[in-house]
Design a protein around this motif. Structure first.
Motif, PDB file in Angstrom:
ATOM      1  N   MET A  78       0.887  -1.007   0.069  1.00  0.00           N
ATOM      2  CA  MET A  78      -0.727   0.385  -0.255  1.00  0.00           C
ATOM      3  C   MET A  78       1.639   1.460   0.088  1.00  0.00           C
ATOM      4  N   GLY A  79       1.783   1.426   0.613  1.00  0.00           N
ATOM      5  CA  GLY A  79       2.989   2.390   0.850  1.00  0.00           C
ATOM      6  C   GLY A  79       2.960   2.565  -0.674  1.00  0.00           C
ATOM      7  N   VAL A  80       3.616   1.782  -1.394  1.00  0.00           N
ATOM      8  CA  VAL A  80       4.400   1.700  -2.457  1.00  0.00           C
ATOM      9  C   VAL A  80       3.383   2.631  -3.805  1.00  0.00           C
ATOM     10  N   MET A  81       1.795   1.763  -4.182  1.00  0.00           N
ATOM     11  CA  MET A  81       0.656   2.123  -4.541  1.00  0.00           C
ATOM     12  C   MET A  81       0.969   3.809  -4.050  1.00  0.00           C
ATOM     13  N   SER A  82       1.061   4.367  -2.961  1.00  0.00           N
ATOM     14  CA  SER A  82       0.150   5.210  -2.009  1.00  0.00           C
ATOM     15  C   SER A  82       1.642   6.615  -2.831  1.00  0.00           C
ATOM     16  N   LEU A  83       2.904   6.169  -2.280  1.00  0.00           N
ATOM     17  CA  LEU A  83       4.090   7.055  -3.091  1.00  0.00           C
ATOM     18  C   LEU A  83       3.872   6.727  -5.178  1.00  0.00           C
ATOM     19  N   VAL A  84       3.396   5.916  -5.747  1.00  0.00           N
ATOM     20  CA  VAL A  84       3.173   5.940  -6.159  1.00  0.00           C
ATOM     21  C   VAL A  84       1.824   6.789  -7.330  1.00  0.00           C
ATOM     22  N   GLU A  85       1.231   6.923  -6.422  1.00  0.00           N
ATOM     23  CA  GLU A  85      -0.253   7.776  -6.572  1.00  0.00           C
ATOM     24  C   GLU A  85       0.596   9.891  -6.312  1.00  0.00           C
ATOM     25  N   GLN A  86       1.842   9.820  -5.325  1.00  0.00           N
ATOM     26  CA  GLN A  86       1.972  11.172  -5.295  1.00  0.00           C
ATOM     27  C   GLN A  86       0.660  11.492  -4.019  1.00  0.00           C
ATOM     28  N   HIS A  87       0.969  10.450  -3.444  1.00  0.00           N
ATOM     29  CA  HIS A  87       0.521  10.543  -1.979  1.00  0.00           C
ATOM     30  C   HIS A  87       1.335  10.508  -0.368  1.00  0.00           C
ATOM     31  N   ALA A  88       2.246  11.131  -0.267  1.00  0.00           N
ATOM     32  CA  ALA A  88       3.261  10.724   0.899  1.00  0.00           C
ATOM     33  C   ALA A  88       2.801  10.335   1.652  1.00  0.00           C
ATOM     34  N   THR A  89       1.687  11.144   2.432  1.00  0.00           N
ATOM     35  CA  THR A  89       1.438  10.735   4.157  1.00  0.00           C
ATOM     36  C   THR A  89       1.049  10.045   4.311  1.00  0.00           C
ATOM     37  N   GLU A  90      -0.068   9.441   3.675  1.00  0.00           N
ATOM     38  CA  GLU A  90      -0.066   7.879   3.068  1.00  0.00           C
ATOM     39  C   GLU A  90       0.414   7.079   2.928  1.00  0.00           C
ATOM     40  N   ALA A  91       1.377   6.952   2.282  1.00  0.00           N
ATOM     41  CA  ALA A  91       2.708   6.309   1.681  1.00  0.00           C
ATOM     42  C   ALA A  91       3.626   6.106   3.367  1.00  0.00           C
ATOM     43  N   GLU A  92       3.857   7.541   3.844  1.00  0.00           N
ATOM     44  CA  GLU A  92       4.315   6.716   5.045  1.00  0.00           C
ATOM     45  C   GLU A  92       4.026   6.179   5.613  1.00  0.00           C
ATOM     46  N   ALA A  93       2.802   6.460   6.503  1.00  0.00           N
ATOM     47  CA  ALA A  93       1.743   5.767   7.583  1.00  0.00           C
ATOM     48  C   ALA A  93       2.498   4.371   7.155  1.00  0.00           C
ATOM     49  N   SER A  94       1.558   3.900   6.009  1.00  0.00           N
ATOM     50  CA  SER A  94       1.303   2.411   5.106  1.00  0.00           C
ATOM     51  C   SER A  94       2.881   2.252   5.828  1.00  0.00           C
ATOM     52  N   LEU A  95       4.221   2.593   5.537  1.00  0.00           N
ATOM     53  CA  LEU A  95       5.178   2.431   5.006  1.00  0.00           C
ATOM     54  C   LEU A  95       6.030   2.033   7.042  1.00  0.00           C
ATOM     55  N   GLU A  96       5.198   2.588   8.127  1.00  0.00           N
ATOM     56  CA  GLU A  96       5.527   2.901   8.938  1.00  0.00           C
ATOM     57  C   GLU A  96       4.668   1.276  10.068  1.00  0.00           C
ATOM     58  N   LYS A  97       4.082   1.341   9.334  1.00  0.00           N
ATOM     59  CA  LYS A  97       2.483   0.137  10.176  1.00  0.00           C
ATOM     60  C   LYS A  97       3.645  -1.065   9.236  1.00  0.00           C
ATOM     61  N   ALA A  98       3.633  -1.286   8.224  1.00  0.00           N
ATOM     62  CA  ALA A  98       5.022  -1.906   7.195  1.00  0.00           C
ATOM     63  C   ALA A  98       5.813  -2.356   8.583  1.00  0.00           C
ATOM     64  N   ALA A  99       6.539  -1.636   8.391  1.00  0.00           N
ATOM     65  CA  ALA A  99       8.180  -1.172   9.346  1.00  0.00           C
ATOM     66  C   ALA A  99       7.776  -2.534  10.839  1.00  0.00           C
ATOM     67  N   LYS A 100       6.400  -2.124  10.746  1.00  0.00           N
ATOM     68  CA  LYS A 100       6.385  -2.696  12.529  1.00  0.00           C
ATOM     69  C   LYS A 100       5.671  -3.940  12.291  1.00  0.00           C
ATOM     70  N   LEU A 101       5.280  -3.949  11.754  1.00  0.00           N
ATOM     71  CA  LEU A 101       4.947  -5.789  11.386  1.00  0.00           C
ATOM     72  C   LEU A 101       5.827  -6.547  11.003  1.00  0.00           C
ATOM     73  N   ASN A 102       6.911  -6.122  10.267  1.00  0.00           N
ATOM     74  CA  ASN A 102       8.114  -6.726   9.855  1.00  0.00           C
ATOM     75  C   ASN A 102       9.380  -5.950   9.881  1.00  0.00           C
ATOM     76  N   PRO A 103      10.002  -5.699  11.334  1.00  0.00           N
ATOM     77  CA  PRO A 103      11.251  -4.981  11.162  1.00  0.00           C
ATOM     78  C   PRO A 103      12.037  -5.608  10.826  1.00  0.00           C
ATOM     79  N   ALA A 104      12.023  -6.475  10.671  1.00  0.00           N
ATOM     80  CA  ALA A 104      13.547  -6.917   9.237  1.00  0.00           C
ATOM     81  C   ALA A 104      13.295  -6.470   7.612  1.00  0.00           C
ATOM     82  N   ASP A 105      12.763  -5.821   7.426  1.00  0.00           N
ATOM     83  CA  ASP A 105      12.369  -6.206   6.067  1.00  0.00           C
ATOM     84  C   ASP A 105      13.061  -4.163   6.003  1.00  0.00           C
ATOM     85  N   PRO A 106      14.462  -4.164   5.274  1.00  0.00           N
ATOM     86  CA  PRO A 106      15.180  -3.074   5.304  1.00  0.00           C
ATOM     87  C   PRO A 106      14.214  -1.670   3.363  1.00  0.00           C
TER      88      PRO A 106
END
Length: 119
Positions: A1-29
């Motif tokens: 979802m984060g990447v899709m939000s970035l592609v759609e130029q919604h940086a705030t949404e992308a950041e929120a999605s990527l922060e959630k993804a980092a919490k769910l999978n903290p080992a993913d660089p």
């Protein structure tokens, strides 16, 4: 979802999605690299504004905000590099992020790279 939000130029949404993804999978660089890229974009935008400002208290405050953002970029990129180290599938990501990380770290720490020779 984060990447899709970035592609759609919604940086705030992308950041929120990527922060959630980092919490769910903290080992993913990848998540940290993408978060760093978003923060880096915010830093670059602010840095451009600061350069055109006359010397003032307002400019000093903006410089401090820019430095805070840059420190966050460094932290996010450092996590990405650390998590990607030794993983062949992330070698390209590691090498790419490491270039910016090294440059920004040297800038923020006045070219002092003590303890960072083996990054």
């Amino acid at each position: 979802m984060g990447v899709m939000s970035l592609v759609e130029q919604h940086a705030t949404e992308a950041e929120a999605s990527l922060e959630k993804a980092a919490k769910l999978n903290p080992a993913d660089p990848f998540n940290y690299a993408m978060l760093g890229a978003i923060t880096n974009n915010n830093y670059q935008t602010l840095a451009l504004s600061v350069r055109s400002m006359p010397d003032s208290k307002s400019k000093d405050e903006m410089v401090q905000k820019a430095n805070t953002l840059l420190d966050k970029v460094i932290e996010q990129y450092a996590r990405a590099v650390a998590l990607a180290t030794g993983k062949p599938e992330y070698q390209s990501l590691h090498d790419q992020v490491l270039l910016d990380l090294t440059s920004y770290y040297k800038y923020r720490h006045k070219n002092l790279m003590r303890g960072c020779k083996n990054i």
